[in-house]
Motif scaffolding. Structure first.
Motif, PDB file in Angstrom:
ATOM      1  N   ASN A  46      17.430  15.363  25.221  1.00  0.00           N
ATOM      2  CA  ASN A  46      18.371  14.571  24.429  1.00  0.00           C
ATOM      3  C   ASN A  46      17.698  14.210  23.114  1.00  0.00           C
ATOM      4  O   ASN A  46      16.765  13.408  23.086  1.00  0.00           O
ATOM      5  CB  ASN A  46      18.758  13.288  25.169  1.00  0.00           C
ATOM      6  CG  ASN A  46      19.442  13.581  26.490  1.00  0.00           C
ATOM      7  OD1 ASN A  46      20.081  14.631  26.639  1.00  0.00           O
ATOM      8  ND2 ASN A  46      19.310  12.680  27.446  1.00  0.00           N
ATOM      9  N   VAL A  47      18.177  14.823  22.049  1.00  0.00           N
ATOM     10  CA  VAL A  47      17.527  14.620  20.752  1.00  0.00           C
ATOM     11  C   VAL A  47      18.330  13.644  19.882  1.00  0.00           C
ATOM     12  O   VAL A  47      17.869  12.540  19.582  1.00  0.00           O
ATOM     13  CB  VAL A  47      17.333  15.966  20.015  1.00  0.00           C
ATOM     14  CG1 VAL A  47      16.647  15.736  18.677  1.00  0.00           C
ATOM     15  CG2 VAL A  47      16.503  16.935  20.857  1.00  0.00           C
ATOM     16  N   ASN A  48      19.536  14.044  19.493  1.00  0.00           N
ATOM     17  CA  ASN A  48      20.271  13.253  18.483  1.00  0.00           C
ATOM     18  C   ASN A  48      21.416  12.404  19.041  1.00  0.00           C
ATOM     19  O   ASN A  48      22.084  11.716  18.276  1.00  0.00           O
ATOM     20  CB  ASN A  48      20.830  14.187  17.412  1.00  0.00           C
ATOM     21  CG  ASN A  48      19.703  14.740  16.541  1.00  0.00           C
ATOM     22  OD1 ASN A  48      18.830  13.995  16.099  1.00  0.00           O
ATOM     23  ND2 ASN A  48      19.704  16.047  16.330  1.00  0.00           N
ATOM     24  N   GLN A  49      21.631  12.480  20.341  1.00  0.00           N
ATOM     25  CA  GLN A  49      22.790  11.774  20.914  1.00  0.00           C
ATOM     26  C   GLN A  49      22.598  10.254  20.840  1.00  0.00           C
ATOM     27  O   GLN A  49      21.554   9.731  21.221  1.00  0.00           O
ATOM     28  CB  GLN A  49      22.950  12.210  22.374  1.00  0.00           C
ATOM     29  CG  GLN A  49      24.232  11.744  22.983  1.00  0.00           C
ATOM     30  CD  GLN A  49      24.628  12.591  24.176  1.00  0.00           C
ATOM     31  OE1 GLN A  49      23.957  13.577  24.528  1.00  0.00           O
ATOM     32  NE2 GLN A  49      25.715  12.219  24.819  1.00  0.00           N
ATOM     33  N   LEU A  50      23.627   9.560  20.334  1.00  0.00           N
ATOM     34  CA  LEU A  50      23.496   8.102  20.180  1.00  0.00           C
ATOM     35  C   LEU A  50      24.258   7.339  21.252  1.00  0.00           C
ATOM     36  O   LEU A  50      23.988   6.179  21.518  1.00  0.00           O
ATOM     37  CB  LEU A  50      23.996   7.680  18.792  1.00  0.00           C
ATOM     38  CG  LEU A  50      23.078   8.111  17.630  1.00  0.00           C
ATOM     39  CD1 LEU A  50      23.727   7.794  16.294  1.00  0.00           C
ATOM     40  CD2 LEU A  50      21.701   7.459  17.735  1.00  0.00           C
ATOM     41  N   ASP A  51      25.218   8.029  21.859  1.00  0.00           N
ATOM     42  CA  ASP A  51      26.065   7.357  22.824  1.00  0.00           C
ATOM     43  C   ASP A  51      26.183   8.208  24.074  1.00  0.00           C
ATOM     44  O   ASP A  51      26.426   9.410  23.973  1.00  0.00           O
ATOM     45  CB  ASP A  51      27.449   7.198  22.173  1.00  0.00           C
ATOM     46  CG  ASP A  51      28.067   5.895  22.578  1.00  0.00           C
ATOM     47  OD1 ASP A  51      27.382   5.105  23.251  1.00  0.00           O
ATOM     48  OD2 ASP A  51      29.247   5.687  22.234  1.00  0.00           O
ATOM     49  N   ILE A  81      26.277   7.374  32.758  1.00  0.00           N
ATOM     50  CA  ILE A  81      24.837   7.644  32.606  1.00  0.00           C
ATOM     51  C   ILE A  81      24.156   6.754  31.552  1.00  0.00           C
ATOM     52  O   ILE A  81      22.954   6.886  31.306  1.00  0.00           O
ATOM     53  CB  ILE A  81      24.548   9.136  32.297  1.00  0.00           C
ATOM     54  CG1 ILE A  81      25.332   9.607  31.073  1.00  0.00           C
ATOM     55  CG2 ILE A  81      24.832  10.023  33.493  1.00  0.00           C
ATOM     56  CD1 ILE A  81      24.876  10.981  30.578  1.00  0.00           C
ATOM     57  N   LYS A  82      24.921   5.858  30.960  1.00  0.00           N
ATOM     58  CA  LYS A  82      24.392   4.979  29.901  1.00  0.00           C
ATOM     59  C   LYS A  82      23.101   4.258  30.312  1.00  0.00           C
ATOM     60  O   LYS A  82      22.169   4.113  29.530  1.00  0.00           O
ATOM     61  CB  LYS A  82      25.454   3.914  29.582  1.00  0.00           C
ATOM     62  CG  LYS A  82      25.771   3.799  28.123  1.00  0.00           C
ATOM     63  CD  LYS A  82      26.727   2.646  27.887  1.00  0.00           C
ATOM     64  CE  LYS A  82      27.022   2.467  26.443  1.00  0.00           C
ATOM     65  NZ  LYS A  82      27.647   3.581  25.767  1.00  0.00           N
TER      66      LYS A  82
END
Ligand code: BTN
Length: 227
Positions: A126-131, A136-137
């Motif tokens: 997971n590189v750029n995912q913000l949400d 799974i949060k």
């Protein structure tokens, strides 16, 4: 090592694609997103755009080398990501930050009878995912969330591949010199871990790994266990 590189906008899973017989050894299959990304133990791997999803086609190796391959790949990834954030390893091959998962490895094999024919090594970071979605949060994170910046995924990919190539060639020469280094990066080294062993839930202290990649842990009586 990697002479053939295939980049897709979208795939079901880079591991499925890499399993196809058309790809020569050491092919690299990359997808910008996956609609059926696979995690370990039959779980799905949520694969939205902005992250790294790739698989490497490897020639067969002795089956007992597969766990060391897992371990040394995890180390290669962690060492590369440490250029950006203080990420850790969780045996056998999770990449974590504050106990939240950032990356994982799924090795799949193809046998013909009992002969190992092909190995596909899949890596998701997971590189750029913000949400992340609600379910799974609490357990997932990304490099962008940790460091509050965005990345070029290729930059991270090349660093991982560089490290991987070195560790992999060492592994083939049966030179495994990452054990101590792996322990330094392990989030649980010297700490208590809870593990299901022989049908029992046990509390053990993590002591290291063997050169076969097994986890070494001791129980309350000081007895050493290999997992
Ligand atoms: C895990 O459960 O920790 C393993 C996750 C592995 C995900 C990667 S993404 C690229 C490759 N293709 C897949 O379908 N899975 C792996």
């Amino acid at each position: 090592l990697f002479k053939h590189c295939f980049i897709f906008n979208e795939l079901d899973s880079t591991n499925n694609e890499a399993m196809k017989s058309t790809y020569p050894h050491y092919s690299l299959i990359i997808a910008e997103k996956q609609y059926a990304g696979k995690g370990r133990s039959g779980r799905k791997w949520v694969s939205d755009e902005g992250n790294l999803y790739f698989s490497i086609v490897l020639p067969p190796m002795p089956v007992e080398q597969l766990l060391p391959l897992n371990i040394s790949t995890g180390y290669a990834i962690c060492d590369a990501l440490r250029n950006y954030a203080d990420v850790s390893l969780k045996w056998p091959n999770d990449i974590v930050f504050n106990n939240k998962k950032l990356g994982g490895i799924l090795i799949e094999t193809k046998f013909s009878g009992n002969i190992l024919e092909k190995i596909v090594l899949g890596i998701g970071i997971n590189v750029n995912q913000l949400d992340f979605s609600h379910d799974i949060k609490e357990i997932a994170t990304s490099l962008a969330i940790i460091t509050e910046r965005q990345y070029r995924t290729e930059e991270i990919l090349w660093q991982i591949l560089n490290n991987f190539e070195k560790n992999y060639t060492d592994l083939l020469k049966k030179r495994i010199d990452i054990i101590e280094k792996w322990c330094k990066y392990s989030m649980n080294f010297g700490k208590m871990i809870k593990i299901h062993l022989d049908g029992e839930k046990m509390e053990l202290i993590e002591k290291g790994i063997t050169d076969k990649g097994e986890l070494i842990a001791v129980d309350h009586f000081g007895n050493e266990r290999k997992i």
